[in-house]
Enzyme design. Structure first.
Site, short mmCIF file in Angstrom:
data_model
loop_
_atom_site.label_atom_id
_atom_site.label_comp_id
_atom_site.label_asym_id
_atom_site.label_seq_id
_atom_site.Cartn_x
_atom_site.Cartn_y
_atom_site.Cartn_z
N SER A 64 0.79 -1.24 0.00
CA SER A 64 0.00 0.00 0.00
C SER A 64 0.82 1.28 0.00
CB SER A 64 -0.97 0.01 1.18
OG SER A 64 -2.04 -0.87 0.94
N THR A 65 2.12 1.18 0.14
CA THR A 65 2.94 2.37 -0.11
C THR A 65 2.70 2.86 -1.52
OG1 THR A 65 4.57 1.56 1.47
CG2 THR A 65 5.30 3.26 -0.03
#
Length: 377
Positions: A64-65
């Site tokens: 999710s970065t």
């Protein structure tokens, strides 16, 4: 490199401590300060079997970065006046207006308030490789909670929701837009949808490995979770090992399958703290950092504040002591963050995935070391 003291509180280099004390296999960390890259460290192994040394150019799936990079694509369009975050999503994506969603603004899909935390029809990993299928299902689905009432983390759907708006405006996919408008001009080693020619540079992830007690607790939590949380987290359930498949790497999943180096992430986020306004104006950045409210997230289960696509540091200090610092964590531990007031950007990527949904101890140790070196902690 000069300018940043890389030692932790006990005088042991923080990245070295992550290997010695926190089970690191392979990782890299990068920092930009004062408009210049000042730290670029890498160490360990690119595979859990420890047969391939981690190299400067080792690429890692950051889960999710990736959302931070996807959000930045949207902000480029906002900065150009092509996207209004307060306009209905249906203005750009007419099919989305179905099933009671006609009034949902772009802002709510960017700050996880759309109610579309996940899909309600049974979904497989392979479905995520089919852009048209997932976006059509989202367009036809009713929200899982009243939109705008709270935040509900859009673990995978975020990338399809924001990415489809980007596609409708720009006429190219989110990954292609990121490559042409952000990564390419900056020379940033980061991809959303990895070219097959780059597969050989990838690290192999070791997915989460919960203990028996942790497995029991997770099973109990899932069983009692709300439909919004179940849709986000277990339809399908992911362990992290899925990211080692070539099909995952080469698909475009703009919430979760970005690949890059820590320096690649910092090359992008460094433009947000160096005063150059190379990607977006200071006005657009300030709006991106403005909170959309503090909520106990319906999926994550803990209090959090989102700006427009970015997580805010808040009182917990997710991205350092400045509550207005911002960034994004990734499943397993990776992170990117920026603090314009301190003039610093940082990123951390690794291949042994931890259990924390946010603030992995390895990430926090590195962030604390950055701020200690700046005299801010």
């Amino acid at each position: 490199m000069p300018g940043v003291d890389r030692r932790g509180p006990a005088g042991v280099p923080s990245q070295q401590a992550n290997f010695a004390e926190r089970g690191e296999i392979g990782a890299s960390v990068a920092v930009a300060a004062g408009g210049q890259p000042v730290v670029n460290l890498w160490a360990g192994w690119a595979d859990p079997a420890r047969t391939r040394p981690w190299q400067q150019g080792t690429l890692t799936n950051v889960w999710s970065t990736t959302k931070a990079m996807t959000s930045l694509c949207a902000h480029v369009l906002i900065d150009r006046g092509e996207l209004d975050p307060d306009a209905p999503v249906g203005r750009y994506w007419p099919e989305f207006a179905a099933a009671g969603k006609a009034e949902i603004p772009v802002r709510w899909i960017m700050c996880h308030q759309s109610g579309l935390t996940g899909l309600t029809v049974p979904t497989t990993l392979a479905d995520y490789y089919d852009w048209d299928k997932i976006t059509a299902l989202l367009a036809g689905q009713e929200p899982l909670f009243p939109p705008g009432s709270t935040s509900g983390y859009q673990a995978i759907t975020f990338g399809f929701l924001v990415g489809e708006v980007i596609r409708r405006i720009a006429g190219q996919s989110c990954g292609a837009f990121f490559a042409s408008e952000i990564a390419g001009p900056l020379g940033a080693d980061f991809f959303i949808g990895l070219p097959r020619a780059e597969l050989g540079r990838c690290s192999e992830l070791l997915g989460v490995r919960p203990s028996e007690d942790e497995q029991a607790a997770i099973a109990q939590a899932y069983a009692s979770a709300s439909p919004a949380a179940q849709a986000a987290l277990i339809n399908p359930a992911l362990t992290g090992d899925e990211a080692n498949a070539d099909d995952w790497r080469t698909a475009e999943i703009p919430a979760a399958n970005g690949h890059g180096t820590a320096m690649g992430l910092v090359t992008v986020f460094g433009t947000l703290v160096d005063g150059s306004e190379r990607l977006i104006s200071s006005k657009t950045l300030e709006a991106a950092r403005r909170t959309n409210g503090r909520h106990t997230d319906a999926v994550l289960g803990f209090p959090i504040e989102f700006g427009l696509g970015f997580g805010l540091s808040g009182p917990e200090g997710h991205f350092g002591p400045n509550p207005a610092a911002f960034g994004h964590d990734g499943f397993g531990g990776s992170a990117v963050g920026a603090d314009p007031e301190a003039g610093v950007a940082f990123a951390y990527v690794m291949n042994r995935m931890g259990m924390n949904l946010a603030d992995d101890p390895r990430k926090m140790a590195l962030i604390n070391a950055v701020y200690e070196s700046l005299g801010g902690a």
